[in-house]
Design an enzyme around this catalytic site. Structure first.
Site, PDB file in Angstrom:
ATOM      1  CB  THR A 137      -4.644 102.079 -12.285  1.00 24.11           C
ATOM      2  OG1 THR A 137      -5.140 100.928 -12.959  1.00 24.11           O
ATOM      3  CG2 THR A 137      -4.230 103.088 -13.341  1.00 24.11           C
ATOM      4  CG  ASP A 138      -3.774  96.680 -12.834  1.00 23.87           C
ATOM      5  OD1 ASP A 138      -4.617  97.524 -13.194  1.00 23.87           O
ATOM      6  OD2 ASP A 138      -4.078  95.495 -12.582  1.00 23.87           O
ATOM      7  CD  GLU A 139      -7.560  99.915 -16.293  1.00 22.69           C
ATOM      8  OE1 GLU A 139      -7.710 100.673 -17.261  1.00 22.69           O
ATOM      9  OE2 GLU A 139      -8.505  99.386 -15.683  1.00 22.69           O
ATOM     10  CE1 TYR A 162      -8.540 105.871 -14.092  1.00 22.40           C
ATOM     11  CE2 TYR A 162      -7.939 103.696 -14.905  1.00 22.40           C
ATOM     12  CZ  TYR A 162      -8.073 104.583 -13.860  1.00 22.40           C
ATOM     13  OH  TYR A 162      -7.725 104.208 -12.585  1.00 22.40           O
ATOM     14  CE  LYS A 166      -4.780 107.080 -11.429  1.00 21.28           C
ATOM     15  NZ  LYS A 166      -5.170 107.890 -10.250  1.00 21.28           N
TER      16      LYS A 166
HETATM   17  P1  NAD Z   1     -14.209 106.809  -7.622  1.00 20.41           P
HETATM   18  O1  NAD Z   1     -14.574 107.233  -8.996  1.00 20.41           O
HETATM   19  O2  NAD Z   1     -15.121 105.932  -6.853  1.00 20.41           O
HETATM   20  O3  NAD Z   1     -13.976 108.103  -6.711  1.00 20.41           O
HETATM   21  C1  NAD Z   1     -13.270 109.226  -7.174  1.00 20.41           C
HETATM   22  C2  NAD Z   1     -13.504 110.375  -6.199  1.00 20.41           C
HETATM   23  O4  NAD Z   1     -12.750 111.513  -6.659  1.00 20.41           O
HETATM   24  C3  NAD Z   1     -14.971 110.818  -6.120  1.00 20.41           C
HETATM   25  O5  NAD Z   1     -15.351 110.992  -4.772  1.00 20.41           O
HETATM   26  C4  NAD Z   1     -14.980 112.141  -6.875  1.00 20.41           C
HETATM   27  O6  NAD Z   1     -15.975 113.043  -6.389  1.00 20.41           O
HETATM   28  C5  NAD Z   1     -13.576 112.659  -6.614  1.00 20.41           C
HETATM   29  N1  NAD Z   1     -13.125 113.609  -7.635  1.00 20.41           N
HETATM   30  C6  NAD Z   1     -13.198 113.445  -8.987  1.00 20.41           C
HETATM   31  N2  NAD Z   1     -12.719 114.550  -9.599  1.00 20.41           N
HETATM   32  C7  NAD Z   1     -12.307 115.394  -8.612  1.00 20.41           C
HETATM   33  C8  NAD Z   1     -11.723 116.681  -8.612  1.00 20.41           C
HETATM   34  N3  NAD Z   1     -11.445 117.346  -9.759  1.00 20.41           N
HETATM   35  N4  NAD Z   1     -11.422 117.258  -7.419  1.00 20.41           N
HETATM   36  C9  NAD Z   1     -11.701 116.613  -6.259  1.00 20.41           C
HETATM   37  N5  NAD Z   1     -12.290 115.406  -6.196  1.00 20.41           N
HETATM   38  C10 NAD Z   1     -12.590 114.803  -7.370  1.00 20.41           C
HETATM   39  O7  NAD Z   1     -12.752 106.179  -7.751  1.00 20.41           O
HETATM   40  P2  NAD Z   1     -12.098 104.951  -6.968  1.00 20.41           P
HETATM   41  O8  NAD Z   1     -12.470 103.706  -7.646  1.00 20.41           O
HETATM   42  O9  NAD Z   1     -12.339 105.140  -5.536  1.00 20.41           O
HETATM   43  O10 NAD Z   1     -10.554 105.220  -7.298  1.00 20.41           O
HETATM   44  C11 NAD Z   1      -9.747 106.015  -6.432  1.00 20.41           C
HETATM   45  C12 NAD Z   1      -8.333 106.080  -6.996  1.00 20.41           C
HETATM   46  O11 NAD Z   1      -7.794 104.763  -7.083  1.00 20.41           O
HETATM   47  C13 NAD Z   1      -8.255 106.657  -8.407  1.00 20.41           C
HETATM   48  O12 NAD Z   1      -7.091 107.450  -8.473  1.00 20.41           O
HETATM   49  C14 NAD Z   1      -8.132 105.437  -9.310  1.00 20.41           C
HETATM   50  O13 NAD Z   1      -7.431 105.757 -10.478  1.00 20.41           O
HETATM   51  C15 NAD Z   1      -7.334 104.511  -8.406  1.00 20.41           C
HETATM   52  N6  NAD Z   1      -7.525 103.070  -8.636  1.00 20.41           N
HETATM   53  C16 NAD Z   1      -8.787 102.537  -8.632  1.00 20.41           C
HETATM   54  C17 NAD Z   1      -8.931 101.164  -8.769  1.00 20.41           C
HETATM   55  C18 NAD Z   1     -10.307 100.518  -8.758  1.00 20.41           C
HETATM   56  O14 NAD Z   1     -10.402  99.312  -9.014  1.00 20.41           O
HETATM   57  N7  NAD Z   1     -11.385 101.234  -8.462  1.00 20.41           N
HETATM   58  C19 NAD Z   1      -7.809 100.344  -8.918  1.00 20.41           C
HETATM   59  C20 NAD Z   1      -6.538 100.933  -8.925  1.00 20.41           C
HETATM   60  C21 NAD Z   1      -6.410 102.295  -8.762  1.00 20.41           C
HETATM   61  O1  DAU Z   2      -7.166  97.604 -12.982  1.00 21.08           O
HETATM   62  C1  DAU Z   2      -7.477  98.697 -12.156  1.00 21.08           C
HETATM   63  C2  DAU Z   2      -8.638  99.469 -12.746  1.00 21.08           C
HETATM   64  O2  DAU Z   2      -9.809  98.668 -12.530  1.00 21.08           O
HETATM   65  C3  DAU Z   2      -8.829 100.858 -12.141  1.00 21.08           C
HETATM   66  O3  DAU Z   2      -7.702 101.640 -12.426  1.00 21.08           O
HETATM   67  C4  DAU Z   2     -10.097 101.528 -12.681  1.00 21.08           C
HETATM   68  O4  DAU Z   2     -10.305 102.768 -12.021  1.00 21.08           O
HETATM   69  C5  DAU Z   2     -11.275 100.609 -12.419  1.00 21.08           C
HETATM   70  O5  DAU Z   2     -12.443 101.170 -12.994  1.00 21.08           O
HETATM   71  C6  DAU Z   2     -11.022  99.226 -13.001  1.00 21.08           C
HETATM   72  O6  DAU Z   2     -10.999  99.284 -14.446  1.00 21.08           O
HETATM   73  P1  DAU Z   2     -11.679  98.129 -15.335  1.00 21.08           P
HETATM   74  O7  DAU Z   2     -11.968  98.667 -16.668  1.00 21.08           O
HETATM   75  O8  DAU Z   2     -10.885  96.883 -15.263  1.00 21.08           O
HETATM   76  O9  DAU Z   2     -13.038  97.901 -14.464  1.00 21.08           O
HETATM   77  P2  DAU Z   2     -14.555  97.717 -14.909  1.00 21.08           P
HETATM   78  O10 DAU Z   2     -15.304  97.362 -13.658  1.00 21.08           O
HETATM   79  O11 DAU Z   2     -15.065  98.837 -15.720  1.00 21.08           O
HETATM   80  O12 DAU Z   2     -14.471  96.424 -15.832  1.00 21.08           O
HETATM   81  C7  DAU Z   2     -13.916  95.206 -15.383  1.00 21.08           C
HETATM   82  C8  DAU Z   2     -13.920  94.233 -16.549  1.00 21.08           C
HETATM   83  O13 DAU Z   2     -15.270  93.892 -16.839  1.00 21.08           O
HETATM   84  C9  DAU Z   2     -13.352  94.793 -17.823  1.00 21.08           C
HETATM   85  O14 DAU Z   2     -12.688  93.755 -18.535  1.00 21.08           O
HETATM   86  C10 DAU Z   2     -14.578  95.249 -18.616  1.00 21.08           C
HETATM   87  C11 DAU Z   2     -15.627  94.257 -18.190  1.00 21.08           C
HETATM   88  N1  DAU Z   2     -17.033  94.755 -18.134  1.00 21.08           N
HETATM   89  C12 DAU Z   2     -17.277  95.894 -17.446  1.00 21.08           C
HETATM   90  C13 DAU Z   2     -18.557  96.388 -17.334  1.00 21.08           C
HETATM   91  C14 DAU Z   2     -18.841  97.683 -16.591  1.00 21.08           C
HETATM   92  C15 DAU Z   2     -18.049  94.022 -18.730  1.00 21.08           C
HETATM   93  O15 DAU Z   2     -17.818  92.965 -19.327  1.00 21.08           O
HETATM   94  N2  DAU Z   2     -19.327  94.500 -18.625  1.00 21.08           N
HETATM   95  C16 DAU Z   2     -19.627  95.666 -17.960  1.00 21.08           C
HETATM   96  O16 DAU Z   2     -20.817  96.067 -17.923  1.00 21.08           O
END
Ligand code: NAD
Ligand code: DAU
Length: 357
Positions: A137-139, A162, A166
């Site tokens: 992630t960019d975080e 988180y 990562k």
């Molecule tokens: P998600 O939470 O939707 O899915 C995570 C999956 O991992 C689920 O299916 C869960 O059952 C599985 N999991 C969790 N713990 C586990 C374990 N111990 N063993 C096996 N499986 C397990 O997550 P996502 O949003 O699809 O993110 C996927 C990946 O991408 C993550 O590594 C996250 O850090 C990264 N990422 C997400 C975003 C985003 O915006 N969602 C952005 C950048 C990077």
């Molecule tokens: O940047 C990549 C990341 O993006 C991933 O690594 C994470 O897995 C993914 O969850 C996401 O993280 P964020 O914290 O940016 O996403 P989230 O959807 O939780 O929140 C997006 C923005 O919106 C953040 O600034 C918090 C804000 N927010 C979020 C929720 C859930 C609100 O204002 N209200 C809300 O109810």
């Protein structure tokens, strides 16, 4: 340019989650892909095997689901051996920042220890496992002020449990390449949105609350900025890196779509107003926006410079925020059954009958 790598049996961890399930669907739809995918997932609250039901039907034994924890050393090894895995694409993680603030322990366990278990398993199966891609992630880079971008050379400065977990996993990936020569690639991506996202994240939460006339909670002043990438664009970037990026390399992936949370939520409201029946009160859905207490340690701005993947490998996102947001709202309106399943936990009963550990 050298020929792209090919693989016949890919282990996708976390393939029942949002990005992993989109990736499996996307890869099976690529005409050049003739391999098998083993989806290894523990099915936490965020994992939903229903999301891939239709894919499982259409590709037959080219798709296998294994219910397993990435921290389970024996099960990971057995799966790699039984399915002759030659590539690991690692999505599995605890992914929600708010949950990490309340209860960091699962994040440390899965994201750090789980990644270590997979790297070690890949190392112990060197020769058979020819590639390991880690999704990050960019975080990990922390937060930006009003200007500037995260590049691949930006120092790590994670601010939440988180992102710290990562960052740790990224360092382990780097160390396994440098120390043991493990053939790795790593990507740091911005915020994804699109179909099958669990409705705790901003975009699906706001779509569903707007549809139902519920309050739309905006943390703090709503001026925090995220860079939004449609999920299938992330999938194409990952496959580009798995097949063509040099071993040991790291790439940033982003959508060049910087938006404040207020803009994101406001535009979702407008789309729902346009596509769904009006609220009983007749008020525009923007009126549901409600400012709430800020997230502790809330990063102010993320912005990805993805010049390296564009320049080296020719990857470009296909969707803009306008096209992606409209497609996402449409998908949630068209899939009330999926939404009801993930919200009710009914799919957990289905899991219990279909996938005993
Ligand atoms: P998600 O939470 O939707 O899915 C995570 C999956 O991992 C689920 O299916 C869960 O059952 C599985 N999991 C969790 N713990 C586990 C374990 N111990 N063993 C096996 N499986 C397990 O997550 P996502 O949003 O699809 O993110 C996927 C990946 O991408 C993550 O590594 C996250 O850090 C990264 N990422 C997400 C975003 C985003 O915006 N969602 C952005 C950048 C990077
Ligand atoms: O940047 C990549 C990341 O993006 C991933 O690594 C994470 O897995 C993914 O969850 C996401 O993280 P964020 O914290 O940016 O996403 P989230 O959807 O939780 O929140 C997006 C923005 O919106 C953040 O600034 C918090 C804000 N927010 C979020 C929720 C859930 C609100 O204002 N209200 C809300 O109810």
């Amino acid at each position: 340019m050298t020929s792209p790598r090919t693989f016949s049996s890919i282990l996708v961890t976390g393939g029942a989650g949002f990005i992993g399930s989109n990736f499996i669907r996307w890869l099976f739809a690529q005409p050049g892909f003739i391999g098998k995918i083993v989806n290894y997932d523990a099915l936490t609250y965020a994992g939903n095997p229903y999301s891939l039901d239709d894919v499982a039907q259409s590709v037959g034994d080219r798709y296998v689901f294994v219910k397993g924890d990435i921290c389970d050393v024996a099960k990971v090894a057995e799966t790699i051996e039984r399915h002759a895995i030659d590539c690991i694409i690692h999505f599995a993680a605890e992914s929600h920042v708010d949950r990490s603030i309340v209860r960091p322990d699962d994040f440390v366990r899965t994201n750090i220890h789980g990644t270590y278990v997979l790297l070690q398993a890949a190392r112990e199966h060197a020769g058979q496992v020819r590639h390991f891609h880690h999704i990050s992630t960019d975080e990990v880079f922390g937060t930006l002020g009003a200007t500037g971008f995260f590049t691949e050379d930006t120092p790590y400065a994670p601010n939440s449990p988180y992102s710290a977990s990562k960052a740790s996993s990224d360092h382990l990936v780097r160390a396994y390449h440098e120390t043991y020569g493990l053939p790795t690639t790593l990507s740091n991506c911005s915020n994804n949105y699109g179909p099958y996202q669990f409705p705790e994240k901003l975009v699906p939460l706001m779509i569903l609350n707007a549809l139902e006339g519920k309050p739309l909670p905006i943390y703090g002043d709503g001026q925090n900025i995220r860079d939004w990438l449609y999920v299938t664009d992330h999938c194409s970037a990952i496959w580009t890196l798995v097949t063509r990026a040099p071993h040991g390399s790291t790439y940033n992936v982003g959508g060049r779509n910087e938006l404040t949370n207020l803009t994101v939520v406001g535009e979702i409201c407008d789309l729902v107003d346009r596509m769904a029946p009006p609220l009983p009160s007749g008020a525009p859905r923007r009126s549901l926006m409600t400012f709430v207490k800020d997230r502790p340690g809330h990063d102010r701005r993320y912005a990805i410079d993805c010049t390296r993947i564009e320049h080296d490998l020719g990857w470009r996102p296909a969707e803009t925020w306008q096209t992606g947001a409209a497609a996402t709202v449409r998908w949630y309106l068209d899939h009330p059954d999926w939404v009801a399943q993930v919200r009710s936990g009914e799919y957990q009963n289905w899991i219990a009958t279909h996938y005993s550990a």
